[in-house]
Design an enzyme around this catalytic site. Structure first.
Site, PDB file in Angstrom:
ATOM      1  N   CYS A  27       4.111  11.215 -20.308  1.00 44.12           N
ATOM      2  CA  CYS A  27       2.785  10.710 -20.668  1.00 44.12           C
ATOM      3  C   CYS A  27       2.533   9.344 -20.039  1.00 44.12           C
ATOM      4  CB  CYS A  27       2.651  10.624 -22.180  1.00 44.12           C
ATOM      5  SG  CYS A  27       1.067   9.943 -22.722  1.00 44.12           S
ATOM      6  N   TYR A  51      -8.508  15.190 -17.039  1.00 49.31           N
ATOM      7  CA  TYR A  51      -7.366  15.255 -17.946  1.00 49.31           C
ATOM      8  C   TYR A  51      -7.266  16.633 -18.590  1.00 49.31           C
ATOM      9  CZ  TYR A  51      -4.345  14.139 -21.919  1.00 49.31           C
ATOM     10  OH  TYR A  51      -3.331  14.131 -22.847  1.00 49.31           O
ATOM     11  N   GLU A  80       1.305  13.687 -14.496  1.00 49.12           N
ATOM     12  CA  GLU A  80       0.767  12.391 -14.890  1.00 49.12           C
ATOM     13  C   GLU A  80       1.656  11.326 -14.260  1.00 49.12           C
ATOM     14  OE1 GLU A  80       0.041  11.765 -19.020  1.00 49.12           O
ATOM     15  OE2 GLU A  80      -0.939  13.707 -19.306  1.00 49.12           O
ATOM     16  N   ASP A 137       6.547  16.574 -25.349  1.00 46.16           N
ATOM     17  CA  ASP A 137       5.457  16.873 -24.418  1.00 46.16           C
ATOM     18  C   ASP A 137       5.960  17.899 -23.401  1.00 46.16           C
ATOM     19  OD1 ASP A 137       3.780  15.011 -25.637  1.00 46.16           O
ATOM     20  OD2 ASP A 137       4.487  13.390 -24.351  1.00 46.16           O
ATOM     21  N   TYR A 162       4.182  16.703 -17.292  1.00 48.83           N
ATOM     22  CA  TYR A 162       5.136  15.725 -17.834  1.00 48.83           C
ATOM     23  C   TYR A 162       6.456  15.691 -17.057  1.00 48.83           C
ATOM     24  CZ  TYR A 162       1.776  16.020 -21.617  1.00 48.83           C
ATOM     25  OH  TYR A 162       0.617  16.015 -22.348  1.00 48.83           O
ATOM     26  N   CYS A 203       2.884   7.046 -27.719  1.00 46.70           N
ATOM     27  CA  CYS A 203       3.746   6.802 -26.562  1.00 46.70           C
ATOM     28  C   CYS A 203       4.939   7.737 -26.666  1.00 46.70           C
ATOM     29  CB  CYS A 203       4.217   5.346 -26.503  1.00 46.70           C
ATOM     30  SG  CYS A 203       5.399   5.019 -25.182  1.00 46.70           S
ATOM     31  N   CYS A 259      21.329   2.550 -15.706  1.00 47.19           N
ATOM     32  CA  CYS A 259      21.328   2.949 -14.296  1.00 47.19           C
ATOM     33  C   CYS A 259      22.010   1.850 -13.472  1.00 47.19           C
ATOM     34  CB  CYS A 259      19.900   3.163 -13.795  1.00 47.19           C
ATOM     35  SG  CYS A 259      19.812   3.674 -12.082  1.00 47.19           S
TER      36      CYS A 259
END
Length: 215
Positions: free
Chosen positions: A52, A83, A95, A130, A135, A198, A207
């Site tokens: 998202c 959208y 997205e 999602d 996504y 969110c 990472c």
């Protein structure tokens, strides 16, 4: 419908779209900079898909050295999608967020570190709850240097994920396709709607690139 959402459309099944771009903000709601430029000389652009785009854009506009961000759609077949159209899975777009940055302040490697650590790149056509092609995890590179950096960072992060018992990275790393700006209400969404949704979240695995960390 679920099958449509997790499988990419073909040229025959993709929605037609439109020739005119959608109405969007002229300036960033938080940063105040022009979404479509002009951008300062020497600044660079990155494009990331992490789920998202509401939460993703906020992650990057809060990053020092980022000049402006924009929510949009990329990687699909439908020109100037809405959208609602992308949500059907019949445009093929992810997205994404465009990030314009000052490489003297924040490097592309730094942004890749932010990218990997702020979502789960092992989930395929989804991010958390999602579900759908929109996504998916993606790095859309703009030159060969970005391609090499993205692939090296993927390999380094995969090693870290495997060591932590996590899954296999499904992120697509491909040349940047056309970027379509999302509608005005999506730009700076979580600043305009502080209690808004969110859906992004990381794996908890660091990472090992960028920000002074050697791979």
């Amino acid at each position: 419908m679920l099958t449509q959402k997790i499988q990419m459309p073909t040229a025959a099944t993709a929605l037609k779209g439109r020739s005119e771009p959608l109405k969007t903000d002229d300036n960033h709601f938080v940063l105040g900079k022009p979404l479509k430029g002009p951008y300062p000389d020497g600044f660079q652009t990155a494009v990331f898909g992490m789920g998202c785009f509401w939460g993703v854009e906020r992650v990057f506009w809060q990053t020092p050295g980022v000049w402006v961000t924009a929510a949009g759609y990329a990687g699909g077949l439908t020109p100037n999608p809405t959208y609602e159209e992308t949500c059907t899975g019949l445009t093929g777009h992810a997205e994404v967020v465009k990030v314009v940055f000052d490489p003297a302040v924040v490097t592309y490697d730094d942004l890749l570190k932010t990218f990997w650590e702020n979502h789960d790149p092992t989930q395929g056509m989804r991010q958390g709850n999602d579900i759908g092609t929109t996504y998916r995890s993606a790095v859309y590179y703009l030159d060969e240097g970005q391609k090499a950096a993205a692939e090296a960072s993927r390999d380094a992060y995969q090693a870290a994920l495997s060591k932590a018992g996590k899954g296999v990275i499904t992120t697509e790393i491909v040349p940047a396709p056309e970027f379509y700006y999302a509608e005005d209400y999506h730009q700076g969404y979580l600043a305009k709607n502080p209690a808004g949704y969110c859906g992004i979240g990381g794996t908890g695995v660091t990472c090992p690139i960028g920000v002074g960390v050697e791979a």
